[in-house]
Design a protein around this motif. Structure first.
Motif, short mmCIF file in Angstrom:
data_model
loop_
_atom_site.label_atom_id
_atom_site.label_comp_id
_atom_site.label_asym_id
_atom_site.label_seq_id
_atom_site.Cartn_x
_atom_site.Cartn_y
_atom_site.Cartn_z
N GLY A 53 109.01 -24.77 65.16
CA GLY A 53 108.08 -25.77 65.67
C GLY A 53 107.26 -25.12 66.79
N LEU A 54 106.28 -25.83 67.26
CA LEU A 54 105.42 -25.30 68.33
C LEU A 54 105.31 -26.36 69.42
CD1 LEU A 54 103.26 -23.01 69.09
CD2 LEU A 54 101.58 -24.59 68.15
N GLY A 55 105.54 -25.95 70.66
CA GLY A 55 105.35 -26.89 71.76
C GLY A 55 103.89 -26.98 72.16
N THR A 102 114.91 -24.77 63.30
CA THR A 102 114.34 -25.07 64.60
C THR A 102 114.67 -26.53 64.94
OG1 THR A 102 112.28 -25.10 65.90
CG2 THR A 102 112.11 -25.79 63.61
N GLY A 103 114.43 -26.91 66.17
CA GLY A 103 114.53 -28.31 66.52
C GLY A 103 113.15 -28.93 66.50
N GLY A 104 113.07 -30.20 66.84
CA GLY A 104 111.76 -30.84 66.96
C GLY A 104 111.57 -31.90 65.91
N SER A 105 110.59 -32.76 66.16
CA SER A 105 110.44 -33.95 65.32
C SER A 105 109.98 -33.62 63.90
CB SER A 105 109.48 -34.93 65.98
OG SER A 105 108.41 -34.24 66.55
N ILE A 106 109.01 -32.72 63.74
CA ILE A 106 108.56 -32.47 62.37
C ILE A 106 109.65 -31.72 61.59
CG2 ILE A 106 107.28 -30.33 62.90
CD1 ILE A 106 106.25 -33.02 60.33
N LYS A 154 110.87 -27.42 79.35
CA LYS A 154 111.12 -28.59 78.50
C LYS A 154 112.61 -28.91 78.62
CE LYS A 154 111.00 -30.14 73.66
NZ LYS A 154 110.70 -29.80 72.26
N ASN A 181 120.01 -29.37 68.70
CA ASN A 181 119.27 -29.19 67.46
C ASN A 181 120.23 -29.22 66.27
OD1 ASN A 181 116.84 -28.90 68.83
ND2 ASN A 181 117.02 -26.67 68.98
N ILE A 225 107.64 -21.30 71.22
CA ILE A 225 108.38 -21.37 69.95
C ILE A 225 109.83 -21.07 70.29
CG2 ILE A 225 106.61 -20.92 68.21
CD1 ILE A 225 108.52 -17.97 69.24
N ALA A 226 110.75 -21.60 69.48
CA ALA A 226 112.18 -21.50 69.80
C ALA A 226 112.32 -21.91 71.27
CB ALA A 226 112.71 -20.12 69.48
C1 6PG Z 1 113.56 -27.39 71.00
C2 6PG Z 1 112.81 -26.77 69.86
C3 6PG Z 1 111.37 -26.47 70.20
C4 6PG Z 1 110.55 -27.36 69.28
C5 6PG Z 1 109.12 -27.52 69.74
C6 6PG Z 1 108.39 -28.58 68.95
O1 6PG Z 1 114.73 -27.12 71.12
O2 6PG Z 1 112.98 -28.15 71.75
O3 6PG Z 1 113.45 -25.89 69.09
O4 6PG Z 1 110.97 -25.15 70.07
O5 6PG Z 1 110.56 -26.88 67.99
O6 6PG Z 1 109.13 -27.87 71.11
O7 6PG Z 1 109.06 -29.80 69.07
P1 6PG Z 1 108.40 -31.16 68.57
O8 6PG Z 1 108.13 -30.99 67.11
O9 6PG Z 1 109.42 -32.24 68.84
O10 6PG Z 1 107.17 -31.34 69.38
#
Ligand code: 6PG
Length: 239
Positions: free
Chosen positions: A139-141, A40-44, A171, A84, A146-147
């Motif tokens: 990750g979770l927005g 997944t993408g995202g900071s964590i 987003k 990502n 998700i995704a």
């Molecule tokens: C993306 C992600 C998205 C991400 C969540 C959490 O492409 O933006 O895959 O699903 O995992 O938005 O992102 P953060 O951890 O940065 O809040």
């Protein structure tokens, strides 16, 4: 069954999930299989990838024999820092020695049009996938996405495709490719990774017994063996 694992802070979460990922992939390889992970993408998530790269235990895994896929991707130029895949490459894939033939990036805007990109990724999974992922990381927005499956969006209802195009993501950036529910749910282990108090409401809403998938997309995914929410205390604070 859904499990919740809580950590004091995001750093501990990242290092612990990294160790679990290493152990899980090593176990699959000890079974003489090639593990497959959907990133997944995202900071964590990026913190987890860096923790994998930094882990003393990372040599338990032959990283050249792991298939890496993505749950979603931003449809921008291949080398854009918004991708990502670029973030994952920089955080760990380049360093651990992932095999480029096993790093299955989603198509980028350099490759043609968006609808074709989703179809191409579906084909790639059909052709090179093993039928199920070993681990899907999500990750979770703050809005519960998700995704790139966003609340109220039509992609939530797609059940006859592996990957779909998103043309108007709330987003940024707006153009994305995402796996669908049927594809994400073909996994042994589904791991949510969520940190920060900005996610607390989304976490508690997704885990509520009466969560409606159309409003809380995270409520629609689950692994066949396990579904685990890895949370730091701020993200878990409303549970
Ligand atoms: C993306 C992600 C998205 C991400 C969540 C959490 O492409 O933006 O895959 O699903 O995992 O938005 O992102 P953060 O951890 O940065 O809040």
């Amino acid at each position: 069954m859904t499990d919740i694992v809580r950590y004091a802070d995001a750093e501990t979460l990242a290092s612990s999930v990294a160790e679990r990922l290493i152990a899980r992939l090593a176990a699959v390889q000890n079974d003489a299989r090639v593990p497959s992970v959907a990133l997944t993408g995202g900071s964590i998530a990026n913190d987890i990838y860096s923790a994998v790269a930094a882990s003393a235990n990372r040599r338990e895994v032959d990283w050249s024999a792991v298939d890496f896929w993505w749950g979603d991707e931003r449809f921008v130029a291949r080398d854009s820092a918004e991708r990502n895949a670029v973030q994952a490459r920089e955080a760990f894939l380049d360093e651990i020695g992932a095999a480029s033939a096993r790093v299955h990036e989603m198509p980028s805007s350099d490759d043609g049009d968006l609808a074709r990109a989703a179809d191409a990724y579906s084909e790639a999974i059909r052709e090179h996938g093993t039928g199920a992922f070993d681990v899907v990381l999500l990750g979770l927005g703050p809005d519960g996405h998700i995704a790139s499956l966003f609340p109220g969006y039509p992609q939530l209802d797609v059940d006859d495709r592996i990957a779909v195009a998103v043309e108007d993501s709330p987003k940024p950036p707006p153009l994305r490719v995402s796996l669908t529910y049927p594809a994400l749910n073909r996994t042994n282990a589904l791991w949510f990774v969520v940190a920060g108090d900005g996610k607390a409401e989304a976490v508690s809403a997704a885990l509520a017994d009466d969560a409606v998938i159309a409003r809380r997309p995270a409520a629609g995914v689950r692994g066949t063996e396990e579904t685990i929410w890895f949370l730091d205390e701020p993200a878990a604070s409303l549970l």
